[in-house]
Design an enzyme around this catalytic site. Sequence first.
Site, PDB file in Angstrom:
ATOM      1  N   CYS A   1       1.000  -1.090   0.276  1.00 27.87           N
ATOM      2  CA  CYS A   1       0.060   0.456  -0.138  1.00 27.87           C
ATOM      3  C   CYS A   1       0.964   1.282  -0.350  1.00 27.87           C
ATOM      4  CB  CYS A   1      -0.554   0.444   1.373  1.00 27.87           C
ATOM      5  SG  CYS A   1      -1.781  -1.541   1.051  1.00 27.87           S
TER       6      CYS A   1
ATOM      7  N   ASP B   1     -22.434  -5.119  20.591  1.00 27.61           N
ATOM      8  CA  ASP B   1     -23.478  -3.829  20.259  1.00 27.61           C
ATOM      9  C   ASP B   1     -24.563  -4.579  18.435  1.00 27.61           C
ATOM     10  OD1 ASP B   1     -24.778  -1.329  19.097  1.00 27.61           O
ATOM     11  OD2 ASP B   1     -22.992  -1.051  17.760  1.00 27.61           O
TER      12      ASP B   1
ATOM     13  N   GLY C   1     -38.101  10.187  -1.030  1.00 23.28           N
ATOM     14  CA  GLY C   1     -37.689   9.565  -2.267  1.00 23.28           C
ATOM     15  C   GLY C   1     -36.587  10.437  -3.207  1.00 23.28           C
TER      16      GLY C   1
ATOM     17  N   GLY D   1     -36.415  12.042 -10.955  1.00 25.58           N
ATOM     18  CA  GLY D   1     -36.132  11.961 -11.992  1.00 25.58           C
ATOM     19  C   GLY D   1     -36.490  11.468 -13.414  1.00 25.58           C
TER      20      GLY D   1
END
Lengths: 814, 66
Positions: free
Chosen positions: A121, A519, A582, A585
């Site tokens: 990395c 949790d 919501g 389009g």
Amino acid sequence: MSVRETEACFHCGEPVRGRQRWTAMINGEEQPMCCPGCKAVAETIMASGLKDYYRHRTELPEPASVPASMAGPAARDTLTLYDSPAMQSRFVAHHGTAQGTTHGTTAEATLIIEGITCAACAWLIEHRLAQLKGVTSASLNLSNHRLVIRWEPEQILLSAIFEAIWQLGYKAAPFSATADDERHNRESKAAIRRLAVSGIGMMQVMMLAVPLYVGMAEQYEVFVRFASMLLTTPVVLYGARPFFDAAIRDLRSRHLTMDVPVSLAILLAFCASIWSTFNQGVEVYFDSVCMFTFLLLLGRFLEMRARHRMGNAGNNLLSLLPNVACRLTASGEEIIPVEEIRTGDRLKIRPGQPIPADGLILCGESAVDEAALTGEYMPISKVTGDTVIGGTVNCENPLEIEVTATGASARLSAIVRLMDRAQQEKPRIALLADRIASRFVAAVLVISGSVFTYWTLQGDDHAFFIALSVLVVTCPCALSLATPTALTATTTALRERGLLISKGHVLETLNQVNRVVFDKTGTLTEGHLQLEEVRPFPGFDENPLYELAAALEQDSAHPIARAFSQFEPATVSDIRHHTSQGVSGTHEGQKVRFGRADFACSKPPETPQSETGQWLLLSVDDQPAGWFLLNDTLRRTTPELIAALQQQSIAVVMLTGDPGASAPAIAAEAGIREFYQGLSAEQKLEKVRGWQAAGDTVLMVGDGINDVPVLAGADVSLAVSDATDLAKTNADALLISGQMTLIRDALALAKRTRIIIRENILWALVYNLIALPLAAAGLVPPWAAAIGMSFSSLLVVLNALRLTRLPKHVSGEL
Amino acid sequence: MDIIYVLIPLSILLISIAVLVFFWAVKGGQFDDLDSPAHRILFDDDDEPQPAPEQTKPADKKSSDD
């Protein structure tokens, strides 16, 4: 629905589960990809000519969800904030020509990089950045994940550097050193110096000890002894200082630890050898003093590095907060650092940005993601007049807020304070180990004392050296080596498997754990919404539906949008977000709406029934087209872990802040019988305290800010991989991979560790019981004692090293 | 064998110098990162010439600056 489990993503190794197939060309071959995020990263890597990354890497990276979210203009906007002078003044240093001009200067900054899994990395990031025009140097430190970068501000914008890092699938954040970091830095530098002094000193003194032992150089004996003394002095006075300091501190607090006999042994042996050197005594112990000091320092050094390693990843405690805010003034907008925010300021918060302070919404309505604070993964809709909390994220529309509380009085700070208190009141399991150690220490001191008294009464000249040998012989083997080597071996074994232990008491305490508290959201479950089921209406195909939904959600910061990031979006224009309802389009002249059933259709069909999750409806020109079921799914390894824990009769409990119906469903699915829901951070902590008061030893596993006080208060705490920084820094251990079953392995390994420690101590005691009387009676020549000592230490170390091989057997057995 | 009276002090002197050099290196931050150099040396990146990445990446707006 078809699930393809067999194929793994070439980039991140996650199974390819999507219904749509993603591929990328790697080295001329088409490789499977799990999501567009990984595809984008892999393509960036290939396009940069850095394909060797795939050859070099030894660990798989995290799945790249970042580039997908970077697609939104809002997110890119956030990055350009780093270009503002107000922001840069906080973490960028300028070198070069005269003040005021930027001509020909270079800038330098330190960034924290998240998502680093192996050395490749670092290679990848450094090489990619070095390719950018204007970047003069980039160097990433693998131990603390900090990137030091120098660039020419004229040639490249800082935001472009950030963008390049994000495109590789890593996250970058500016780093500013805190007092803690400074302390860590000083501490580790001092430790390395001490280690070097005692290491080099030890080698030299050992070398000089050979002629003394074999009696090779009788006429030089006094000279060699003086030389050894000279070399040992810095080892004792400089190298062993930490032991003396700790011993004095412990004696002041009337509390015996290993530091006391260690210091006594070093000092007495050193003084006795000096006396011997000047008075032509029988024996000098300079070599033992140096070796003893060096071995102990080495153990402490390794322990310290493990401790620092974890704190380093997320050392800015409140880094959740954005570093800058946009303030609205009479003359317009201005970018200010968060420290300058005052109560009463009006701030503008764009979608996708975190909210910097507690406040009241003056204008606008949006959904706010409070997951970090409450664990609730569905955003909560907020309208004018509602309050928002600092550290939460605005998801949908721009908001204007008036600041009501900042800094210490803000909600996030209140949780930090609760955590501090929990930490102070934490039951001190470590005390138990200390008590055993102090008993042992007391015994050693008493035995040495009586040996000395006995031999003095016998009128023996060697009384002092015999007592000293008791001290020296007992210390390194019995506790100083037996325990740390075993603990280090286990810690390394677990780290290689993806569980990072940062506090010393974890392995000891894990043995006693009889209650594990989880949790819910983000710990037992993945913590984000996933598409679970799709039901198209007659006349519609599945695939076009995915593409439409993905197109509508593509620019949203809403958690729902993440569930669709794996699909290629269709072309949809005129996208509008309707808060809590919501998205709408236009696609090929048809109105498409996606969201709640009554929003998508004027006459919605009946919602399908399911226990958990959320049904969303997609409609085309007011005609229902398909139902989508979104759900937060269990981590794959969760049920296996729960079953294994229950088999060992460890109580398993789930504590969640979620008051809804999904809690019982998740508990049932995971196989947990005992659960409590709708709890605040305070109530969670109270529950855990209750169990502790009843005598249970509690292991807490959590991820969110609301778990942090409990993590701090539990006997042992573990944060999962995607946890917030605050949770990571407060947990005793961190699960780097999402493999929940590692918790089971860790418990098993902790038990093995205790067995090994016992074996080691037993061996050391047996050795001492045989060797001590012989040595005390003067039957063992020095060279034989030296060989015996080394052999016994070696055996202890080798026995401990068996632990590094164990986990495979452990997982095989269970 | 009287040379030993010279050699041992000499070795102590050399060691002191070595320790001082080491301290200087620690102070300069050469020991801040003990993990990456061990790996970095294994990554040779001169297998083949690197393609010019600035042109191949359309997302890289900065390449047009010059």
